[in-house]
Design an enzyme around this catalytic site. Structure first.
Site, PDB file in Angstrom:
ATOM      1  N   ASP A  71      22.243  79.661  74.875  1.00  0.00           N
ATOM      2  CA  ASP A  71      23.651  78.008  75.016  1.00  0.00           C
ATOM      3  C   ASP A  71      23.086  76.732  75.302  1.00  0.00           C
ATOM      4  O   ASP A  71      22.335  76.643  76.372  1.00  0.00           O
ATOM      5  CB  ASP A  71      24.425  77.441  75.664  1.00  0.00           C
ATOM      6  CG  ASP A  71      25.269  77.085  76.087  1.00  0.00           C
ATOM      7  OD1 ASP A  71      25.733  76.340  75.374  1.00  0.00           O
ATOM      8  OD2 ASP A  71      26.256  77.177  77.489  1.00  0.00           O
ATOM      9  N   ASP A 246      25.363  72.293  69.987  1.00  0.00           N
ATOM     10  CA  ASP A 246      25.821  73.189  70.768  1.00  0.00           C
ATOM     11  C   ASP A 246      26.349  74.613  70.841  1.00  0.00           C
ATOM     12  O   ASP A 246      27.371  74.684  69.525  1.00  0.00           O
ATOM     13  CB  ASP A 246      26.976  72.513  71.850  1.00  0.00           C
ATOM     14  CG  ASP A 246      27.352  73.624  72.840  1.00  0.00           C
ATOM     15  OD1 ASP A 246      26.550  74.384  73.221  1.00  0.00           O
ATOM     16  OD2 ASP A 246      28.316  73.543  73.587  1.00  0.00           O
TER      17      ASP A 246
END
Length: 382
Positions: A71, A246
């Site tokens: 992430d 992201d």
């Protein structure tokens, strides 16, 4: 018709802007995939149903295998504790089995766009199989996980944002002399196999061909975004000129005015869309690069035979998730606060005023065209 004229105007504007900026206009062709992105071979990253990407690590003494979601939108590495409450996670870390685990006696809560986890910080040895990485790393041992949709096979999330208060595994391995650079990067693919994590010393030719964008947020891999072009026809300008890269977000999340324009004028569906219909390409413009996201990247096939559009409205900042990040190889330079785009299209040195100048030229061109058409009709009537 106007769309075709706008394309002509845009081409003219490109040439004009090059002269103004004293730069050469370049669009680089897509390079052939290099088998030598970094000095080490890429690490396999698992594609989990085209929603998440996960990496397998080893922790503790003796080793415990764990799988973490990668992430780039968060900073904390956390694992579910074996005593974790409200956890659907099956494979949990057991600190009492590790002789190298240290309890740092510090509590923390990690909050995401949806959900959170809380627990206490600890430290243990982390390693990645078949690599020189074997380093002590601080992580959050989660005792509670709320409203986080994780695959049951995963043990937590490995945050890899640019926040300098938290050290990632590559920085730690670099400081211990195990690898020659703290740089890391990803190639995300739609297929179940082939996605890769790259780390350490990157091939210089790769770095030379990479387009580097400066970050504009302290805790996020965010950079300035100028606008989005729909099907090489219509431009939409962003009010919020920030966009977060992201890997932990499945879809594209765009500010309200941009999302409404795309949804109302081009999609008109969300969860029950026609899979056979061709939806528009979305080309995002940055200062020095543009990235085109085809409909095949944001179109998601559902079990009932229909499709959904993986485009939503952002709560605040624009978030460019997996459909966007699959279009290039990303390289992250935390020390210099740079985001690298390898194998994407290079633009001349774009600035905000170029776009507004382009908009003015387009409006003038349209007005002149309308005036010309009206005059032709008047003359024809006479």
């Amino acid at each position: 018709m106007f769309g075709q004229y706008l394309i002509i105007v845009y081409s003219f504007f490109n040439v004009l802007s090059v002269k103004i900026a004293s730069n050469s206009f370049l669009i680089t062709k897509t390079l052939e995939q290099s088998n030598f992105i970094s000095q080490y071979e890429g690490i396999d990253v698992q594609n989990l149903e085209n929603e998440y990407y996960a990496l397998t690590l080893r922790i503790g003494t003796p080793l415990q295998l764990i799988q973490l979601l990668v992430d780039t939108g968060s900073s904390i590495l956390w694992l579910a504790n074996y005593t974790c409450e409200n956890c659907s996670i099956l494979n949990r870390y057991k600190p009492y089995l590790s002789s190298t685990y240290i309890d740092l006696n510090q509590t923390y809560t990690q909050t995401y766009g949806q959900g959170e986890c809380s627990g206490q910080f600890g430290q243990d040895l982390f390693s990645i199989a078949d690599t020189p990485i074997n380093t002590n790393l601080k992580f959050l041992l989660a005792n509670q996980v709320s409203n986080l949709s994780l695959q049951k096979t995963t043990s937590g999330i490995m945050g890899l944002s640019n926040w300098d208060e938290h050290t990632n595994i590559f920085e730690s391995a670099y400081s211990n002399g195990q690898i020659q650079s703290p740089l890391f990067g990803f190639q995300f693919l739609n297929s179940t196999r082939g996605s890769q994590l790259f780390y350490g010393q990157f091939n210089q030719s790769v770095l030379d061909e990479t387009i580097w964008l400066k970050t504009n947020m302290k805790k996020m891999w965010s950079t300035q975004i100028l606008g989005v072009q729909i099907n090489e026809d219509e431009y939409i300008y962003f009010d919020d000129h920030s966009s977060i890269f992201d890997s932990g977000t499945t879809c594209l999340l765009l500010e309200q005015n941009v999302y409404n324009k795309i949804y109302n004028d081009y999609l008109n569906c969300n969860l029950d869309c026609d899979c056979n219909k061709v939806y528009p390409n979305l080309t995002f413009f940055f200062e020095g690069a543009k990235v085109t996201v085809p409909d095949t990247a944001y179109k998601r096939y559902l079990y009932n035979g229909s499709c959904s559009m993986c485009i939503g409205q952002a709560k605040s900042t624009n978030i460019l998730g997996d459909p966007f990040m699959k279009q290039f190889i990303s390289i992250f330079n935390k020390k210099e606060q740079l985001i690298g785009l390898y194998q994407t299209q290079k633009m001349f040195n774009l600035r905000y005023w170029y776009f507004y100048l382009a908009l003015g030229i387009q409006l003038l061109f349209i007005c002149a065209l309308v005036y010309y058409q009206v005059q032709r009709k008047i003359l024809a009537l006479e």
